[in-house]
Write a protein that holds these residues in place. Structure first.
Motif, PDB file in Angstrom:
ATOM      1  N   PHE A 183      32.753 -38.382   3.406  1.00  0.00           N
ATOM      2  CA  PHE A 183      33.972 -38.869   2.904  1.00  0.00           C
ATOM      3  C   PHE A 183      34.246 -38.690   1.629  1.00  0.00           C
ATOM      4  CE2 PHE A 183      36.724 -42.504   1.504  1.00  0.00           C
ATOM      5  CZ  PHE A 183      37.712 -42.679   2.742  1.00  0.00           C
ATOM      6  N   ALA A 184      33.161 -38.687   0.432  1.00  0.00           N
ATOM      7  CA  ALA A 184      33.150 -38.997  -0.889  1.00  0.00           C
ATOM      8  C   ALA A 184      33.808 -37.427  -1.350  1.00  0.00           C
ATOM      9  CB  ALA A 184      31.984 -39.354  -1.554  1.00  0.00           C
ATOM     10  N   ALA A 185      33.390 -36.456  -0.822  1.00  0.00           N
ATOM     11  CA  ALA A 185      33.536 -34.998  -0.927  1.00  0.00           C
ATOM     12  C   ALA A 185      35.088 -34.874  -0.840  1.00  0.00           C
ATOM     13  CB  ALA A 185      32.618 -34.119  -0.117  1.00  0.00           C
ATOM     14  N   GLN A 186      35.650 -35.357   0.252  1.00  0.00           N
ATOM     15  CA  GLN A 186      37.024 -35.256   0.612  1.00  0.00           C
ATOM     16  C   GLN A 186      37.761 -36.212  -0.415  1.00  0.00           C
ATOM     17  OE1 GLN A 186      37.467 -34.284   5.144  1.00  0.00           O
ATOM     18  NE2 GLN A 186      35.665 -35.110   4.916  1.00  0.00           N
ATOM     19  N   LEU A 187      37.264 -37.372  -0.451  1.00  0.00           N
ATOM     20  CA  LEU A 187      38.137 -38.350  -1.557  1.00  0.00           C
ATOM     21  C   LEU A 187      38.115 -37.782  -2.876  1.00  0.00           C
ATOM     22  CD1 LEU A 187      39.580 -41.064  -1.887  1.00  0.00           C
ATOM     23  CD2 LEU A 187      36.976 -42.119  -2.296  1.00  0.00           C
ATOM     24  N   ALA A 188      37.108 -37.445  -3.557  1.00  0.00           N
ATOM     25  CA  ALA A 188      37.052 -37.247  -4.927  1.00  0.00           C
ATOM     26  C   ALA A 188      38.029 -35.825  -5.248  1.00  0.00           C
ATOM     27  CB  ALA A 188      35.657 -36.778  -5.189  1.00  0.00           C
ATOM     28  N   GLN A 189      37.704 -34.781  -4.312  1.00  0.00           N
ATOM     29  CA  GLN A 189      38.363 -33.404  -4.721  1.00  0.00           C
ATOM     30  C   GLN A 189      38.116 -32.933  -6.258  1.00  0.00           C
ATOM     31  OE1 GLN A 189      42.367 -32.873  -2.991  1.00  0.00           O
ATOM     32  NE2 GLN A 189      41.601 -33.262  -0.882  1.00  0.00           N
ATOM     33  N   SER A 226      29.649 -43.287  -6.049  1.00  0.00           N
ATOM     34  CA  SER A 226      30.817 -43.063  -7.036  1.00  0.00           C
ATOM     35  C   SER A 226      30.687 -41.553  -7.641  1.00  0.00           C
ATOM     36  CB  SER A 226      30.330 -44.033  -8.148  1.00  0.00           C
ATOM     37  OG  SER A 226      31.363 -43.655  -9.233  1.00  0.00           O
ATOM     38  N   VAL A 227      31.800 -40.884  -7.424  1.00  0.00           N
ATOM     39  CA  VAL A 227      31.674 -39.511  -8.104  1.00  0.00           C
ATOM     40  C   VAL A 227      32.739 -39.234  -9.055  1.00  0.00           C
ATOM     41  CG1 VAL A 227      32.057 -37.018  -7.115  1.00  0.00           C
ATOM     42  CG2 VAL A 227      31.181 -38.832  -5.743  1.00  0.00           C
ATOM     43  N   ALA A 228      32.194 -38.547 -10.077  1.00  0.00           N
ATOM     44  CA  ALA A 228      33.137 -38.244 -11.147  1.00  0.00           C
ATOM     45  C   ALA A 228      33.386 -36.751 -10.970  1.00  0.00           C
ATOM     46  CB  ALA A 228      32.563 -38.537 -12.536  1.00  0.00           C
ATOM     47  N   THR A 229      34.725 -36.401 -11.042  1.00  0.00           N
ATOM     48  CA  THR A 229      35.107 -35.026 -11.105  1.00  0.00           C
ATOM     49  C   THR A 229      36.278 -34.832 -12.247  1.00  0.00           C
ATOM     50  OG1 THR A 229      37.268 -35.198  -9.670  1.00  0.00           O
ATOM     51  CG2 THR A 229      34.899 -35.050  -8.673  1.00  0.00           C
ATOM     52  N   ASP A 230      36.664 -33.447 -12.155  1.00  0.00           N
ATOM     53  CA  ASP A 230      37.670 -33.296 -13.220  1.00  0.00           C
ATOM     54  C   ASP A 230      39.008 -33.815 -13.015  1.00  0.00           C
ATOM     55  OD1 ASP A 230      37.941 -31.430 -11.148  1.00  0.00           O
ATOM     56  OD2 ASP A 230      37.913 -29.751 -12.521  1.00  0.00           O
ATOM     57  N   ASN A 231      39.210 -34.502 -11.779  1.00  0.00           N
ATOM     58  CA  ASN A 231      40.267 -35.133 -11.273  1.00  0.00           C
ATOM     59  C   ASN A 231      40.281 -36.452 -11.302  1.00  0.00           C
ATOM     60  OD1 ASN A 231      41.834 -32.752 -10.797  1.00  0.00           O
ATOM     61  ND2 ASN A 231      40.791 -32.511  -8.726  1.00  0.00           N
ATOM     62  N   GLY A 232      39.076 -37.246 -12.013  1.00  0.00           N
ATOM     63  CA  GLY A 232      39.014 -38.858 -11.873  1.00  0.00           C
ATOM     64  C   GLY A 232      37.705 -39.163 -11.403  1.00  0.00           C
ATOM     65  N   THR A 233      37.522 -40.248 -11.119  1.00  0.00           N
ATOM     66  CA  THR A 233      36.609 -40.871 -10.581  1.00  0.00           C
ATOM     67  C   THR A 233      36.922 -41.928  -9.414  1.00  0.00           C
ATOM     68  OG1 THR A 233      35.069 -41.097 -12.814  1.00  0.00           O
ATOM     69  CG2 THR A 233      34.279 -42.595 -10.984  1.00  0.00           C
ATOM     70  N   HIS A 234      36.119 -41.582  -8.297  1.00  0.00           N
ATOM     71  CA  HIS A 234      36.229 -42.463  -6.925  1.00  0.00           C
ATOM     72  C   HIS A 234      34.796 -42.908  -6.578  1.00  0.00           C
ATOM     73  CE1 HIS A 234      40.261 -40.856  -6.381  1.00  0.00           C
ATOM     74  NE2 HIS A 234      40.069 -39.763  -6.658  1.00  0.00           N
ATOM     75  N   ARG A 235      35.273 -44.269  -5.853  1.00  0.00           N
ATOM     76  CA  ARG A 235      34.155 -44.915  -5.436  1.00  0.00           C
ATOM     77  C   ARG A 235      34.239 -45.403  -3.998  1.00  0.00           C
ATOM     78  NH1 ARG A 235      33.834 -49.181  -8.834  1.00  0.00           N
ATOM     79  NH2 ARG A 235      34.744 -50.947  -7.300  1.00  0.00           N
ATOM     80  N   SER A 253      31.261 -33.608 -11.672  1.00  0.00           N
ATOM     81  CA  SER A 253      30.035 -33.838 -12.607  1.00  0.00           C
ATOM     82  C   SER A 253      28.787 -34.560 -12.476  1.00  0.00           C
ATOM     83  CB  SER A 253      30.783 -33.796 -14.018  1.00  0.00           C
ATOM     84  OG  SER A 253      31.529 -35.116 -13.868  1.00  0.00           O
ATOM     85  N   SER A 254      29.150 -35.710 -11.757  1.00  0.00           N
ATOM     86  CA  SER A 254      27.978 -36.705 -11.813  1.00  0.00           C
ATOM     87  C   SER A 254      28.185 -37.564 -10.284  1.00  0.00           C
ATOM     88  CB  SER A 254      28.025 -37.703 -12.961  1.00  0.00           C
ATOM     89  OG  SER A 254      29.225 -38.590 -13.120  1.00  0.00           O
ATOM     90  N   MET A 255      27.175 -38.129  -9.859  1.00  0.00           N
ATOM     91  CA  MET A 255      27.320 -38.945  -8.613  1.00  0.00           C
ATOM     92  C   MET A 255      26.492 -40.236  -8.905  1.00  0.00           C
ATOM     93  SD  MET A 255      26.203 -38.095  -4.600  1.00  0.00           S
ATOM     94  CE  MET A 255      27.702 -37.264  -4.377  1.00  0.00           C
ATOM     95  N   THR A 256      26.761 -41.449  -8.925  1.00  0.00           N
ATOM     96  CA  THR A 256      25.958 -42.278  -8.760  1.00  0.00           C
ATOM     97  C   THR A 256      25.898 -43.081  -7.503  1.00  0.00           C
ATOM     98  OG1 THR A 256      26.266 -42.889 -11.118  1.00  0.00           O
ATOM     99  CG2 THR A 256      25.446 -44.745  -9.698  1.00  0.00           C
TER     100      THR A 256
END
Length: 529
Positions: A340-346, A419-428, A350-353
């Motif tokens: 789910f997180a992989a498709q949400l974050a896109q 919680s995943v931070a990408t170059d498009n922002g952070t999603h949880r 860079s980091s995952m908690t």
């Protein structure tokens, strides 16, 4: 009683020697078996070794009375019924590293053959001709190569392209800017890579997302005179669309090693295109690669049969009984949350908690983190990621992974939060297991929500104002997409809200794009679990 290891496809003698070295082992080599003969031979086998020819179906697996492990001397396990093996508690292992160089070198051999018309010129010369002007080619130096999929093989291809003086564009959802710079690759999105490239080579797995990733629409975006290479998986390129573009001259040439149907049918239109190079799935067919995969899978089988630590498990983590009992309820939740997180974050992560609370905060929860990463990277590398190599995929992607453990959750006692931070922002996203209701999402990007984590979902973040939900529902209805369920979360009236819609079938990208255009829609994602 001897340990029977059944080998039903040809593998290197080096691998057979390793298997024979296991104390008490009887290695039985029987190739070209019929399905009935295979079921008879496997009945008393402890281990089975195959390549791509043997089909290990549910019927075959159900005929095995004492089978512990199936080893695939190669990467893909499409010929093995993983669900049936898992149901029976049979470990499936593969050899994911042994053919990397062979596949990368074959890709380059195909590219050079295509650029210089080597197969066609060879045939012409054998027919008694001397047509130097007819077979004028192009140089690789100074050309732009798009590498679609920057995993192990794509990375090796990129390195070789740089040595040839090519400009390399790298497309991969998990390619970070830092990683791209270290490889001398320009990171870009798929559409940009396709538009700007003189040569395009694909190195993604075949998944529902990558099936016909290169179709007629994408081919129309390419430069006229582009050249395509596929030594990855048949089906990534739409073969019918490619044949039409080759015949029309829009695509200057194609070099294809893998096909949607193998062997390639005699009447296939690609056979009638003069500007193609075709090989019969030879990417891993080198002496060295076949020896490497045989050695790797043989060593793994010996480890499994000795109850030693193994690395390349495709379907099962290696857990103690105590770990299984404690963590079992959370393994499915962890993998689904990762997917789910992989498709949400896109975007490039860079980091995952990963936060564990309650029973999920068990010190052995490292297995859960492996499971989270397996789900997360399976979205892009389906079939390649397992419980053991998941951390390696994170390392290769430059993803920093942190675990946090708490005695009690913020919403429920037992929780897993990613919680995943990408170059498009952070999603949880936060989930829990609710008894007979199973894994559920209970919080999304900080908004409370309660829904099963399964099926096909549409996620929106939007302004909380009248008519928003109705407009989205009408648009879906107009496209014959039925809504099976809906959950809305908000913090205050008139502020921002999130919504998860459960729908009955996959949602085309143009529908997602249409939803995104509505005033007040701030984010929309299609998610399939």
């Amino acid at each position: 009683m001897a340990t029977k290891i059944l080998v039903t496809d040809d593998i290197s003698q080096a691998g057979l020697d390793i298997l024979s070295g296991l104390e008490g082992a009887e290695v039985v080599v029987r190739t070209n078996l019929t399905p009935d003969e295979l079921k008879e031979a496997i009945a008393d086998a402890d281990a089975l070794v195959v390549r791509s020819q043997t089909r290990v179906t549910r019927d075959v697996i159900d005929s095995a009375n004492k089978l512990k492990v199936i080893g695939r001397a190669g990467v893909g396990v499409d010929n093995i019924d993983l669900e049936a093996a898992t149901r029976r508690g049979i470990l499936v292992i593969n050899a994911p590293d042994g053919n990397t160089i062979a596949a990368a070198e074959h890709t380059f051999a195909m590219m050079i053959s295509l650029a210089r018309h080597i197969p066609a010129a060879h045939r012409d010369l054998l027919e008694g001709n001397w047509n130097r002007k007819k077979w004028v080619g192009v140089e690789l130096r100074g050309k732009t190569l798009a590498v679609l999929g920057m995993g192990r093989i794509g990375t090796e291809v990129a390195k070789r392209a740089k040595a040839f003086g090519m400009t390399v564009l790298g497309y991969d959802p998990f390619l970070t800017e830092e990683r791209a710079q270290s490889l001398g690759v320009k990171r870009c999105d798929l559409d940009t890579a396709i538009r700007e490239a003189d040569f395009i080579t694909v190195h993604t797995p075949l998944t529902k997302e990558t099936h016909h990733m290169i179709d007629a629409g994408r081919i129309a975006q390419m430069k006229e005179g582009v050249r395509l290479v596929n030594c990855a998986r048949g089906g990534i390129i739409d073969e019918m669309a490619l044949a039409e573009a080759l015949q029309a001259g829009r695509v200057a040439g194609a070099a294809i090693d893998v096909f949607e149907q193998e062997p390639l049918p005699i009447d296939h239109p690609l056979r009638r295109c003069p500007n193609v190079v075709l090989t019969p799935h030879l990417g891993a067919s080198t002496v060295e690669a076949q020896e490497n995969v045989a050695i790797q899978v043989a060593e793994e089988i010996v480890h499994v049969l000795r109850d030693d630590t193994f690395e390349h498990a495709v379907n099962l983590p290696s857990l103690s009984q105590r770990q299984k009992e404690r963590l079992a309820p959370y393994l499915a939740l962890a993998e689904q949350l990762g997917l789910f997180a992989a498709q949400l974050a896109q975007g490039a992560p860079s980091s995952m908690t990963v936060r564990y609370a309650g029973d999920a905060s068990d010190p052995d929860g490292g297995y859960l983190t492996r499971t989270v990463l397996k789900g997360f990277f399976s979205f892009q590398y389906d079939g390649e990621v397992n419980y053991v190599n998941a951390f390696r995929y994170a390392e290769d992607a430059g993803l920093r992974v942190q675990e946090v453990r708490e005695s009690r959750g913020r919403i429920y006692t037992n929780e897993i939060e990613i919680s995943v931070a990408t170059d498009n922002g952070t999603h949880r996203v936060t989930g829990t297991v609710l008894g007979e209701y199973g894994p559920r999402i209970v919080e999304l990007d900080g908004y409370p929500i309660d829904t099963p984590i399964q099926g096909i979902l549409i996620y929106t973040r939007h302004e909380d104002r009248p008519g928003m939900i109705g407009r989205i529902g009408t648009l879906l209805g107009d496209r014959d997409i039925n809504i099976a369920g809906m959950q809305v979360g908000r913090r205050e009236t008139g502020g921002e809200a999130v919504m998860l819609l459960s729908v009955d079938k996959s949602v085309p990208q143009d529908v997602i794009d249409e939803i995104a255009k509505h005033p007040g829609i701030r984010l929309v994602r299609a998610i399939e679990l």
